[in-house]
Design a protein around this motif. Structure first.
Motif, PDB file in Angstrom:
ATOM      1  N   SER A  57       0.855  -1.181   0.000  1.00 49.41           N
ATOM      2  CA  SER A  57       0.000   0.000   0.000  1.00 49.41           C
ATOM      3  C   SER A  57       0.894   1.235   0.000  1.00 49.41           C
ATOM      4  N   GLY A  58       0.288   2.422  -0.138  1.00 51.95           N
ATOM      5  CA  GLY A  58       1.066   3.659  -0.237  1.00 51.95           C
ATOM      6  C   GLY A  58       1.412   3.927  -1.690  1.00 51.95           C
ATOM      7  N   TYR A  59       1.228   5.189  -2.140  1.00 48.23           N
ATOM      8  CA  TYR A  59       1.199   5.421  -3.583  1.00 48.23           C
ATOM      9  C   TYR A  59       1.874   6.736  -3.963  1.00 48.23           C
ATOM     10  N   SER A  60       2.119   6.883  -5.268  1.00 52.96           N
ATOM     11  CA  SER A  60       2.796   8.084  -5.749  1.00 52.96           C
ATOM     12  C   SER A  60       1.873   9.030  -6.495  1.00 52.96           C
TER      13      SER A  60
ATOM     14  N   GLU B  20      -6.705   9.896   1.216  1.00 54.76           N
ATOM     15  CA  GLU B  20      -6.137   9.240   2.396  1.00 54.76           C
ATOM     16  C   GLU B  20      -6.373   7.733   2.290  1.00 54.76           C
ATOM     17  N   VAL B  21      -5.389   6.971   2.726  1.00 57.66           N
ATOM     18  CA  VAL B  21      -5.437   5.514   2.613  1.00 57.66           C
ATOM     19  C   VAL B  21      -5.975   4.916   3.906  1.00 57.66           C
TER      20      VAL B  21
ATOM     21  N   ALA C  15      -0.604 -12.711   4.397  1.00 54.16           N
ATOM     22  CA  ALA C  15       0.443 -11.984   3.676  1.00 54.16           C
ATOM     23  C   ALA C  15       1.031 -10.894   4.555  1.00 54.16           C
ATOM     24  N   LEU C  16       2.274 -10.522   4.277  1.00 56.27           N
ATOM     25  CA  LEU C  16       2.879  -9.369   4.918  1.00 56.27           C
ATOM     26  C   LEU C  16       2.334  -8.101   4.264  1.00 56.27           C
ATOM     27  N   HIS C  17       2.432  -7.002   4.983  1.00 56.83           N
ATOM     28  CA  HIS C  17       1.905  -5.717   4.500  1.00 56.83           C
ATOM     29  C   HIS C  17       3.023  -4.676   4.554  1.00 56.83           C
ATOM     30  N   LEU C  18       3.376  -4.150   3.387  1.00 56.09           N
ATOM     31  CA  LEU C  18       4.335  -3.054   3.280  1.00 56.09           C
ATOM     32  C   LEU C  18       3.574  -1.785   2.917  1.00 56.09           C
TER      33      LEU C  18
END
Length: 415
Positions: free
Chosen positions: A171-174, A179-180, A194-197
């Motif tokens: 997650s997190g974007y350019s 807002e996420v 799953a892991l979350h980055l």
């Protein structure tokens, strides 16, 4: 006459550096990932620490003579922990992309599965594009934003994760102006084991100032750039819980990098100290207010915004509804000729090439650093709209350039 060692040694480089200062002063930096650091941060980045190899970490270096490097790096770490509330922080990555690489090295094996936002919907190259190392080393699929609303489709993401069974969700974007909801992405990650980055490269400063919810404590890993909205020395960082600390540190060195750029880490430390002040919280709040003012005025002028507005520091303009024959690159080049520097950008449902896409992206961090108000940003929105309406009209470009000159004179970067 002021002593200028660069000019004495290399007049050509000195000319280019002076010209770059003039370019920044005389234009409006609206690339959403750019900012203007303080003179203190620049001094730290140009310091004698550029001479020092400091492979390893504070108190555990491969070379001697690192006592002052240790002090600087530990200050950067401690201040980052205070800013973002992380248990462990590694400030050595040279960029946000390398911070992401460190997480992949620490947590994944080649061939593992990654689920990330599609680049044309606002994702980042280092999240799994086929042209990037991530696409070469991992199996990547992409989720998307809703093409009608421009918002992330969290339900579709959850279902995609169930079907794909990824090892990591990013997650997190350019280029996402909203807002996420980190917790909703974490639920999808948890359900898929799953892991979350969470990559907060663009919104590090907004998160530090509590303008946005933080993914720290929700996601397994949080990465970021240190030179965008946080306005510190150029580079990247990784934040995680103590259970991942050793793996992340080993992934950075020896897994990925050699000697850290200690002068850049000094810039990070100074910038982080600035970000711990009430003045920085006010700055971050103004960044968002200015972006909202920019967005509202652009819409008043008939331009279509992806998601209908912004919660962040940026707006994403889709030119297709209002100007179907005009490309983002057309507008980018025309605006640059008039003194406004932003970038062409893909939009959800993109039908053109990424090199000549259908949208433009504009941000307010650098304008806000210069002291621009919401009223100033509405004026800038009018200038952008004027150029979008007539990108080849020399009279329009000249009029816009004149107003840009008035704004830059009103708000100098460095006195």
């Amino acid at each position: 006459m002021e002593h200028d060692p660069v000019r004495e040694v290399d007049p050509e480089v000195a000319d280019a550096l002076e010209s770059e200062i003039a370019r920044q002063q005389d234009t409006l930096a609206m690339i959403a990932s750019e900012n203007h650091v303080s003179e203190a941060v620049m001094d730290a980045q140009g310091s004698a620490l550029t001479n020092k190899y400091a492979e390893g970490y504070p108190g555990k270096r491969y070379y001697g003579g690192c006592e002052h490097a240790d002090t600087v790096e530990q200050l950067a770490i401690d201040r980052a922990k205070e800013l973002w509330g992380a248990e462990h922080v590694n400030v050595q990555p040279h960029s946000g992309s390398q911070a992401n690489m460190a997480v992949y090295i620490a947590a994944l094996e080649p061939g593992d599965k990654i689920l990330s936002l599609r680049l044309t919907h606002g994702g980042h190259l280092s999240h799994g594009h086929s042209a990037n190392f991530v696409g070469d080393h991992f199996e990547v699929e992409h989720y998307e934003s809703d093409p009608e609303t421009g918002y992330l489709d969290y339900e579709a993401l959850y279902e995609h994760a169930q079907e794909f069974d990824p090892d990591m969700i990013i997650s997190g974007y350019s280029a996402y102006p909203r807002e996420v909801e980190w917790d909703r992405i974490q639920r999808a990650a948890a359900a898929a084991d799953a892991l979350h980055l969470a990559d907060i490269a663009h919104i590090t400063g907004l998160v530090a100032a509590d303008e946005h919810e933080t993914p720290v404590g929700t996601a397994d890993f949080v990465t970021g750039s240190t030179h965008k909205t946080i306005r510190a020395g150029r580079g990247g960082m990784v934040m995680c819980g103590e259970e991942w600390a050793e793996a992340i540190d080993k992934a950075v060195i020896p897994g990925m990098q050699g000697g850290p750029l200690m002068h850049n880490i000094a810039g990070k430390a100074v910038g982080f100290k600035e970000a711990l002040t009430p003045e920085f919280e006010e700055y971050a709040s103004r960044v968002v207010v200015n972006a909202e003012a920019l967005a509202e005025r652009l819409q008043d002028r008939g331009l279509e915004l992806v998601s209908g507005g912004t919660d962040t520091h940026l707006v994403l303009i889709d030119l297709r509804p209002s100007h179907p024959d005009t490309t983002g690159k057309d507008v980018e080049e025309a605006l640059q000729n008039a003194g406004i520097v932003l970038n062409a950008n893909t939009v959800p449902g993109e039908t053109r090439s990424p090199f000549n896409p259908s949208g433009i992206r504009a941000g307010t961090p650098a304008l806000t650093t210069r002291g621009f108000t919401a009223s100033d940003c509405r004026t800038v929105a009018d200038l952008i709209a004027d150029v979008v309406d007539a990108p080849e009209d020399e009279d329009v470009l000249a009029a816009v350039a004149e107003t840009v000159g008035e704004l830059t004179d009103k708000h100098p970067i460095y006195e």
